[in-house]
Write an enzyme that holds these catalytic residues in place. Sequence first.
Site, short mmCIF file in Angstrom:
data_model
loop_
_atom_site.label_atom_id
_atom_site.label_comp_id
_atom_site.label_asym_id
_atom_site.label_seq_id
_atom_site.Cartn_x
_atom_site.Cartn_y
_atom_site.Cartn_z
N GLU A 52 7.47 16.75 16.33
CA GLU A 52 7.85 16.51 14.94
C GLU A 52 6.93 17.31 14.04
O GLU A 52 5.71 17.15 14.08
CB GLU A 52 7.76 15.02 14.59
CG GLU A 52 8.23 14.75 13.16
CD GLU A 52 8.00 13.31 12.72
OE1 GLU A 52 8.85 12.77 12.00
OE2 GLU A 52 6.96 12.75 13.09
N LYS A 79 0.84 -1.19 0.00
CA LYS A 79 0.00 0.00 0.00
C LYS A 79 0.88 1.24 0.00
O LYS A 79 1.42 1.64 1.03
CB LYS A 79 -0.93 0.04 1.21
CG LYS A 79 -1.95 1.17 1.14
CD LYS A 79 -2.23 1.78 2.50
CE LYS A 79 -2.95 3.11 2.35
NZ LYS A 79 -2.10 4.14 1.70
N GLY A 113 6.53 5.45 8.22
CA GLY A 113 5.48 6.44 8.32
C GLY A 113 5.33 6.97 9.74
O GLY A 113 6.30 7.01 10.51
N SER A 114 4.11 7.34 10.07
CA SER A 114 3.79 7.97 11.35
C SER A 114 4.07 7.05 12.54
O SER A 114 3.75 5.86 12.52
CB SER A 114 2.31 8.38 11.35
OG SER A 114 1.76 8.39 12.63
N THR A 115 4.62 7.64 13.60
CA THR A 115 4.86 6.89 14.83
C THR A 115 3.55 6.41 15.45
O THR A 115 3.42 5.25 15.85
CB THR A 115 5.63 7.76 15.83
OG1 THR A 115 6.90 8.11 15.28
CG2 THR A 115 5.85 7.03 17.15
N GLU A 172 10.16 2.10 10.47
CA GLU A 172 10.93 3.33 10.65
C GLU A 172 9.91 4.45 10.70
O GLU A 172 9.10 4.60 9.77
CB GLU A 172 11.93 3.52 9.52
CG GLU A 172 12.94 4.63 9.79
CD GLU A 172 12.63 5.91 9.07
OE1 GLU A 172 12.30 6.89 9.77
OE2 GLU A 172 12.68 5.94 7.84
N CYS A 186 12.66 12.09 7.05
CA CYS A 186 12.63 11.57 8.43
C CYS A 186 13.87 12.03 9.18
O CYS A 186 13.83 12.18 10.40
CB CYS A 186 12.55 10.05 8.43
SG CYS A 186 11.16 9.37 7.53
#
Length: 541
Positions: free
Chosen positions: A425, A212, A265-267, A293, A327
């Site tokens: 962030e 995706k 992507g997002s944490t 990551e 990132c």
Amino acid sequence: MLKGFFNIPKAVNEPVKGYAPNSPEKARVLEVYKTMWNSKIDVPLYIGSEEIRTGNTKNMSAPHDHQHIVGTYHLAEKSHVEKAIANALESRTKWANMAWEQRAAIFLKAAELIAGPYRARINAATMIAQSKTIHQAEIDASCELIDFLRFNVEFMTQIYQDQPASNSDMWNRVEYRPLEGFVYAVTPFNFTAIAANLPASAALMGNVVVWKPSDSQVFSAKIIIDVFKEAGVPDGVINVVFGDPVMITDTVLASPDFAGIHYTGSTFIFKEIWKKIGTNIHNYKTYPRIVGETGGKDFIIAHPSANVKQVTTAITRGAFEFQGQKCSAASRAYIPQSLWPAVKEQLITDVNSMKMGSPEDFGNFITAVIHEGSFDKLAGFIDQAKKDADAEIIVGGNYDKSKGYFIEPTVIVTTNPKYATMETELFGPVMTIYVYEDKNWSETLKLVDDTSEYALTGAILSQDRYAIEEATVALQNAAGNFYINDKPTGAVVGMQPFGGARASGTNDKAGSAQNLLRWVSPRTIKETFVTPEHFSYPFLV
């Protein structure tokens, strides 16, 4: 033995093209850019051998000109995701049993296609889809992706060569099997190379994949799909779906054959996915591999011995290349009081000299942020900084989304080391600086370590080797990639394996054999040549 027998080419890093004025590569990429800009593409789902057009579509536009439509892509329903899983599993046995050198050949061919006939196309698509300058597109979509594909093959051969000891009585060997099931690859908008590597690295090791891509990267993801198809990736090995990320993820994680996730992507989203995997753990045939990551709040700390121009260059390149949407982008800096007046003056001069606009103009250093949501978030933090007594914007601070999502490179100086933009962030061209007293060097190192939940990248600039050593030790847990006298971005495959810990991810180091090891399930085989025929040992009387 494996490598020598098949004589696989030694992996080397792809040289970066300069795209100088009047160069043929500049003319070529601009020609392709204009063609893509004016040719609306239609991107289907890719499931098995089928290209599925659901009729439920979304438009794709360039962040630097959001009213200009460059194409549409089709959205999956739950049944399509289930079909992608079924096709992956149907393809698994044949792909897993394919000789490893045949899989290697496919991805080495993909690397050469990008290095040659696809280079201008994948760069131009990345410039359009993600508003990257030509330099940022070249080092990402071409060079890094080529490096991933070449070096992954070399890492794979190293893994297969890692075998246990044997003797005259027995032969011991390890078989590096692909995971039993399928891998789910979820990729971000910001790097075309990452979008390709996450499904490709798992597939190279014999796994089948449901991929995706980010909705904001579909335009350049289409070129990746074209490359994989031309390189010979068989139908069903990498299945591509677009659409509602929650629905797609929930459908994937509900499958008992889910064997792993390769995520960038997002944490917050990664933690939510991990939680869902835990909830479903009793349903799975195997314990899924979780590789991710995620975010970063990456730092630069300058020692009083640092060179002023080197500090300002690390800040401007580290924070503002690709609009701070890496990132690894620097977003907080710690500057000693003794250097600050000179750093401030140079920083203002450098930022004011940066041009901003479309990546089609090669004179622009700054282009647009990815979408309106990102723009609005960044504008909100900038507006708040204008109001706060403990913050001052010394350069930048303007924004405009009438044509594209343009945010000026902005430098905030704060007297509060825990100010919001020192901790949060932002993923945009906003740098926050805290000026510390020179005598507080050691205490500031502790502050750097304690300020952020993230631990992705960081940098120290210093001409004092004792200070470098002190920082390297004090910040050992603050960054998975640590840079000495450089900006904290620009990891090169095969040179600086990339990944962070804490809230920045599982630190499985993309661009190394360590990452590929997550996509195999080793089987140890012991063969005894002369088998014992009685239970007795010599010690028995």
